[in-house]
Design an enzyme around this catalytic site. Structure first.
Site, PDB file in Angstrom:
ATOM      1  N   HIS A   1       7.471   2.838  -6.094  1.00 12.11           N
ATOM      2  CA  HIS A   1       6.268   2.027  -6.327  1.00 12.11           C
ATOM      3  C   HIS A   1       5.543   1.760  -4.998  1.00 12.11           C
ATOM      4  O   HIS A   1       4.329   1.950  -4.902  1.00 12.11           O
ATOM      5  CB  HIS A   1       6.679   0.719  -7.015  1.00 12.11           C
ATOM      6  CG  HIS A   1       5.577  -0.272  -7.214  1.00 12.11           C
ATOM      7  ND1 HIS A   1       5.136  -0.658  -8.467  1.00 12.11           N
ATOM      8  CD2 HIS A   1       4.822  -0.968  -6.324  1.00 12.11           C
ATOM      9  CE1 HIS A   1       4.148  -1.539  -8.311  1.00 12.11           C
ATOM     10  NE2 HIS A   1       3.942  -1.748  -7.026  1.00 12.11           N
ATOM     11  N   GLU A   2       6.295   1.345  -3.982  1.00 11.76           N
ATOM     12  CA  GLU A   2       5.671   1.004  -2.693  1.00 11.76           C
ATOM     13  C   GLU A   2       5.142   2.250  -1.988  1.00 11.76           C
ATOM     14  O   GLU A   2       4.087   2.208  -1.353  1.00 11.76           O
ATOM     15  CB  GLU A   2       6.661   0.259  -1.781  1.00 11.76           C
ATOM     16  CG  GLU A   2       7.238  -1.035  -2.344  1.00 11.76           C
ATOM     17  CD  GLU A   2       6.201  -1.983  -2.899  1.00 11.76           C
ATOM     18  OE1 GLU A   2       5.055  -1.975  -2.434  1.00 11.76           O
ATOM     19  OE2 GLU A   2       6.536  -2.738  -3.836  1.00 11.76           O
TER      20      GLU A   2
ATOM     21  N   HIS B   1       1.760   3.103  -3.123  1.00  9.01           N
ATOM     22  CA  HIS B   1       0.696   2.308  -2.485  1.00  9.01           C
ATOM     23  C   HIS B   1       0.191   3.000  -1.217  1.00  9.01           C
ATOM     24  O   HIS B   1      -1.012   2.995  -0.933  1.00  9.01           O
ATOM     25  CB  HIS B   1       1.216   0.919  -2.093  1.00  9.01           C
ATOM     26  CG  HIS B   1       1.193  -0.085  -3.211  1.00  9.01           C
ATOM     27  ND1 HIS B   1       0.037  -0.455  -3.864  1.00  9.01           N
ATOM     28  CD2 HIS B   1       2.181  -0.822  -3.758  1.00  9.01           C
ATOM     29  CE1 HIS B   1       0.330  -1.374  -4.780  1.00  9.01           C
ATOM     30  NE2 HIS B   1       1.625  -1.615  -4.744  1.00  9.01           N
TER      31      HIS B   1
ATOM     32  N   GLY C   1       8.743  -6.227  -3.207  1.00  9.84           N
ATOM     33  CA  GLY C   1       8.301  -5.168  -2.309  1.00  9.84           C
ATOM     34  C   GLY C   1       6.853  -5.365  -1.923  1.00  9.84           C
ATOM     35  O   GLY C   1       6.091  -6.012  -2.655  1.00  9.84           O
TER      36      GLY C   1
ATOM     37  N   CYS D   1       3.276  -5.891  -9.904  1.00 12.37           N
ATOM     38  CA  CYS D   1       2.783  -5.659  -8.545  1.00 12.37           C
ATOM     39  C   CYS D   1       2.057  -6.907  -8.058  1.00 12.37           C
ATOM     40  O   CYS D   1       1.286  -7.504  -8.810  1.00 12.37           O
ATOM     41  CB  CYS D   1       1.821  -4.470  -8.568  1.00 12.37           C
ATOM     42  SG  CYS D   1       1.111  -4.092  -6.970  1.00 12.37           S
ATOM     43  N   LEU D   2       2.310  -7.290  -6.804  1.00 15.53           N
ATOM     44  CA  LEU D   2       1.639  -8.479  -6.255  1.00 15.53           C
ATOM     45  C   LEU D   2       0.124  -8.301  -6.222  1.00 15.53           C
ATOM     46  O   LEU D   2      -0.603  -9.289  -6.224  1.00 15.53           O
ATOM     47  CB  LEU D   2       2.154  -8.774  -4.844  1.00 15.53           C
ATOM     48  CG  LEU D   2       3.608  -9.239  -4.738  1.00 15.53           C
ATOM     49  CD1 LEU D   2       4.001  -9.430  -3.281  1.00 15.53           C
ATOM     50  CD2 LEU D   2       3.828 -10.534  -5.526  1.00 15.53           C
TER      51      LEU D   2
ATOM     52  N   GLN E   1      -1.354  -3.117   0.890  1.00 13.51           N
ATOM     53  CA  GLN E   1      -1.693  -4.327   0.137  1.00 13.51           C
ATOM     54  C   GLN E   1      -2.164  -5.471   1.014  1.00 13.51           C
ATOM     55  O   GLN E   1      -2.730  -6.444   0.515  1.00 13.51           O
ATOM     56  CB  GLN E   1      -0.483  -4.790  -0.692  1.00 13.51           C
ATOM     57  CG  GLN E   1      -0.084  -3.802  -1.774  1.00 13.51           C
ATOM     58  CD  GLN E   1       1.189  -4.240  -2.463  1.00 13.51           C
ATOM     59  OE1 GLN E   1       2.282  -3.943  -1.995  1.00 13.51           O
ATOM     60  NE2 GLN E   1       1.072  -4.979  -3.549  1.00 13.51           N
TER      61      GLN E   1
END
Ligand code: NI
Length: 169
Positions: free
Chosen positions: A134-135, A138, A46, A92-93, A51
Protein backbone atom coordinates in the site's frame (compact mmCIF):
# COMPACT_ATOMS: atom_id res chain seq x y z
CA UNK A 1 9.90 16.49 16.03
CA UNK A 2 6.88 17.99 14.37
CA UNK A 3 3.51 16.90 13.07
CA UNK A 4 3.32 17.19 9.29
CA UNK A 5 0.17 18.20 7.38
CA UNK A 6 -1.32 15.34 5.33
CA UNK A 7 -2.57 15.48 1.76
CA UNK A 8 -6.10 14.18 1.30
CA UNK A 9 -7.62 12.41 -1.71
CA UNK A 10 -8.37 13.67 -4.38
CA UNK A 11 -5.45 16.09 -4.02
CA UNK A 12 -3.55 15.81 -7.34
CA UNK A 13 -0.20 15.94 -5.50
CA UNK A 14 -0.95 12.39 -4.28
CA UNK A 15 -0.32 11.30 -7.89
CA UNK A 16 3.28 12.54 -7.93
CA UNK A 17 5.89 9.87 -8.63
CA UNK A 18 8.56 9.99 -5.92
CA UNK A 19 12.28 10.26 -6.72
CA UNK A 20 14.90 8.14 -4.95
CA UNK A 21 16.37 9.55 -1.74
CA UNK A 22 19.85 10.75 -2.76
CA UNK A 23 21.47 10.54 0.69
CA UNK A 24 20.26 9.49 4.14
CA UNK A 25 21.37 12.69 5.84
CA UNK A 26 20.17 14.91 8.69
CA UNK A 27 17.22 16.21 6.64
CA UNK A 28 16.02 12.66 5.89
CA UNK A 29 16.46 11.56 9.52
CA UNK A 30 14.35 14.52 10.65
CA UNK A 31 11.74 13.66 8.01
CA UNK A 32 11.64 10.05 9.28
CA UNK A 33 11.11 11.26 12.88
CA UNK A 34 8.38 13.68 11.82
CA UNK A 35 6.63 11.08 9.67
CA UNK A 36 6.67 8.56 12.53
CA UNK A 37 5.24 11.14 14.91
CA UNK A 38 2.58 12.08 12.36
CA UNK A 39 1.66 8.43 11.72
CA UNK A 40 1.39 7.58 15.45
CA UNK A 41 -0.61 10.73 16.17
CA UNK A 42 -3.07 9.86 13.36
CA UNK A 43 -3.25 6.23 14.62
CA UNK A 44 -2.12 4.98 11.22
CA UNK A 45 -0.08 1.86 10.54
CA UNK A 46 1.84 3.31 7.60
CA UNK A 47 2.75 6.59 5.95
CA UNK A 48 4.49 7.40 2.69
CA UNK A 49 6.45 10.64 2.18
CA UNK A 50 4.07 11.39 -0.72
CA UNK A 51 1.26 11.86 1.83
CA UNK A 52 3.15 14.69 3.51
CA UNK A 53 3.95 16.28 0.13
CA UNK A 54 7.57 15.13 0.03
CA UNK A 55 8.14 13.26 -3.20
CA UNK A 56 11.05 11.02 -2.28
CA UNK A 57 11.02 7.23 -1.88
CA UNK A 58 10.56 6.86 1.85
CA UNK A 59 7.92 5.03 3.89
CA UNK A 60 7.38 4.38 7.60
CA UNK A 61 5.26 1.54 9.01
CA UNK A 62 4.31 0.11 12.39
CA UNK A 63 1.80 -2.73 12.43
CA UNK A 64 2.54 -3.78 16.03
CA UNK A 65 -0.07 -3.69 18.82
CA UNK A 66 2.32 -1.84 21.14
CA UNK A 67 3.23 0.75 18.48
CA UNK A 68 6.92 0.20 19.14
CA UNK A 69 8.09 -1.68 16.03
CA UNK A 70 8.78 1.08 13.53
CA UNK A 71 9.91 -0.06 10.09
CA UNK A 72 11.63 2.60 7.98
CA UNK A 73 12.15 1.81 4.30
CA UNK A 74 14.16 4.22 2.16
CA UNK A 75 14.34 3.57 -1.60
CA UNK A 76 12.41 0.28 -1.19
CA UNK A 77 12.53 -2.24 -4.00
CA UNK A 78 10.40 -5.39 -4.26
CA UNK A 79 12.71 -8.35 -4.91
CA UNK A 80 10.23 -11.20 -4.54
CA UNK A 81 6.46 -11.72 -4.38
CA UNK A 82 4.44 -14.81 -3.46
CA UNK A 83 2.30 -16.40 -6.15
CA UNK A 84 -0.70 -16.27 -3.81
CA UNK A 85 -2.74 -13.10 -3.46
CA UNK A 86 -5.63 -12.15 -1.20
CA UNK A 87 -8.20 -9.41 -0.96
CA UNK A 88 -7.71 -7.40 2.24
CA UNK A 89 -9.69 -4.57 3.72
CA UNK A 90 -7.58 -1.41 3.51
CA UNK A 91 -7.83 2.16 4.68
CA UNK A 92 -5.58 5.19 4.26
CA UNK A 93 -4.81 8.32 6.28
CA UNK A 94 -5.27 10.30 3.05
CA UNK A 95 -8.78 8.88 2.54
CA UNK A 96 -10.23 9.04 6.07
CA UNK A 97 -13.25 6.89 6.89
CA UNK A 98 -13.06 4.79 3.71
CA UNK A 99 -12.28 1.06 3.84
CA UNK A 100 -12.44 -1.39 0.95
CA UNK A 101 -10.92 -4.59 -0.39
CA UNK A 102 -7.74 -4.61 -2.46
CA UNK A 103 -5.95 -7.65 -3.91
CA UNK A 104 -2.34 -7.91 -2.69
CA UNK A 105 0.47 -10.48 -2.62
CA UNK A 106 0.35 -12.58 0.58
CA UNK A 107 4.11 -12.20 1.10
CA UNK A 108 6.86 -10.04 -0.33
CA UNK A 109 10.57 -9.45 0.10
CA UNK A 110 11.81 -5.88 -0.10
CA UNK A 111 15.31 -4.45 -0.10
CA UNK A 112 15.78 -0.91 1.18
CA UNK A 113 17.91 1.37 3.31
CA UNK A 114 17.00 1.88 6.98
CA UNK A 115 16.98 5.19 8.88
CA UNK A 116 20.74 4.87 9.43
CA UNK A 117 21.30 4.47 5.69
CA UNK A 118 22.19 0.78 6.06
CA UNK A 119 20.92 -1.73 3.50
CA UNK A 120 18.36 -4.20 4.79
CA UNK A 121 16.13 -6.92 3.42
CA UNK A 122 12.64 -7.31 4.86
CA UNK A 123 10.65 -10.51 4.39
CA UNK A 124 7.06 -9.64 5.09
CA UNK A 125 3.76 -11.48 5.23
CA UNK A 126 0.30 -10.75 6.54
CA UNK A 127 -0.53 -7.18 7.52
CA UNK A 128 3.07 -5.96 7.14
CA UNK A 129 3.22 -7.24 3.55
CA UNK A 130 -0.10 -5.56 2.71
CA UNK A 131 1.00 -2.33 4.33
CA UNK A 132 4.33 -2.22 2.47
CA UNK A 133 2.52 -2.74 -0.86
CA UNK A 134 0.00 0.00 0.00
CA UNK A 135 2.73 2.49 0.99
CA UNK A 136 4.93 1.67 -2.00
CA UNK A 137 1.94 2.39 -4.25
CA UNK A 138 1.83 5.91 -2.75
CA UNK A 139 5.42 6.43 -3.95
CA UNK A 140 4.20 5.66 -7.46
CA UNK A 141 1.39 8.19 -7.10
CA UNK A 142 -1.25 5.53 -6.54
CA UNK A 143 -3.96 5.71 -3.84
CA UNK A 144 -5.75 2.43 -2.93
CA UNK A 145 -9.15 3.71 -4.04
CA UNK A 146 -7.81 3.62 -7.61
CA UNK A 147 -8.14 -0.19 -7.48
CA UNK A 148 -11.88 0.15 -6.89
CA UNK A 149 -14.52 0.50 -9.62
CA UNK A 150 -14.88 3.95 -11.25
CA UNK A 151 -18.34 4.19 -9.70
CA UNK A 152 -17.06 3.56 -6.17
CA UNK A 153 -14.06 5.81 -6.72
CA UNK A 154 -16.25 8.69 -7.89
CA UNK A 155 -18.55 8.26 -4.90
CA UNK A 156 -15.54 8.44 -2.58
CA UNK A 157 -14.23 11.50 -4.42
CA UNK A 158 -17.56 13.30 -4.03
CA UNK A 159 -17.74 12.36 -0.34
CA UNK A 160 -14.18 13.55 0.33
CA UNK A 161 -14.67 16.86 -1.50
CA UNK A 162 -17.89 17.49 0.40
CA UNK A 163 -16.20 16.77 3.75
CA UNK A 164 -13.26 19.02 2.83
CA UNK A 165 -15.64 21.86 1.85
CA UNK A 166 -17.52 21.55 5.11
CA UNK A 167 -14.30 21.51 7.10
CA UNK A 168 -12.95 24.68 5.44
CA UNK A 169 -16.13 26.64 6.17
NI1 NI B 1 -2.34 5.19 2.33
Amino acid sequence: MALLPLLFFPDPRLHTIAKPVAAVDERIRRLVDDMLETMYEAKGIGLAATQVDVHERLIVIDVSEQRDQAVVLINPKVVWTSSETHRNEEGCLSVPGIYDGVERFDAITVSALDAAGQPRVVQAEGLLAVCIQHEMDHLLGKVFVEYLSPLKRNRIKTKMLKAQREESR
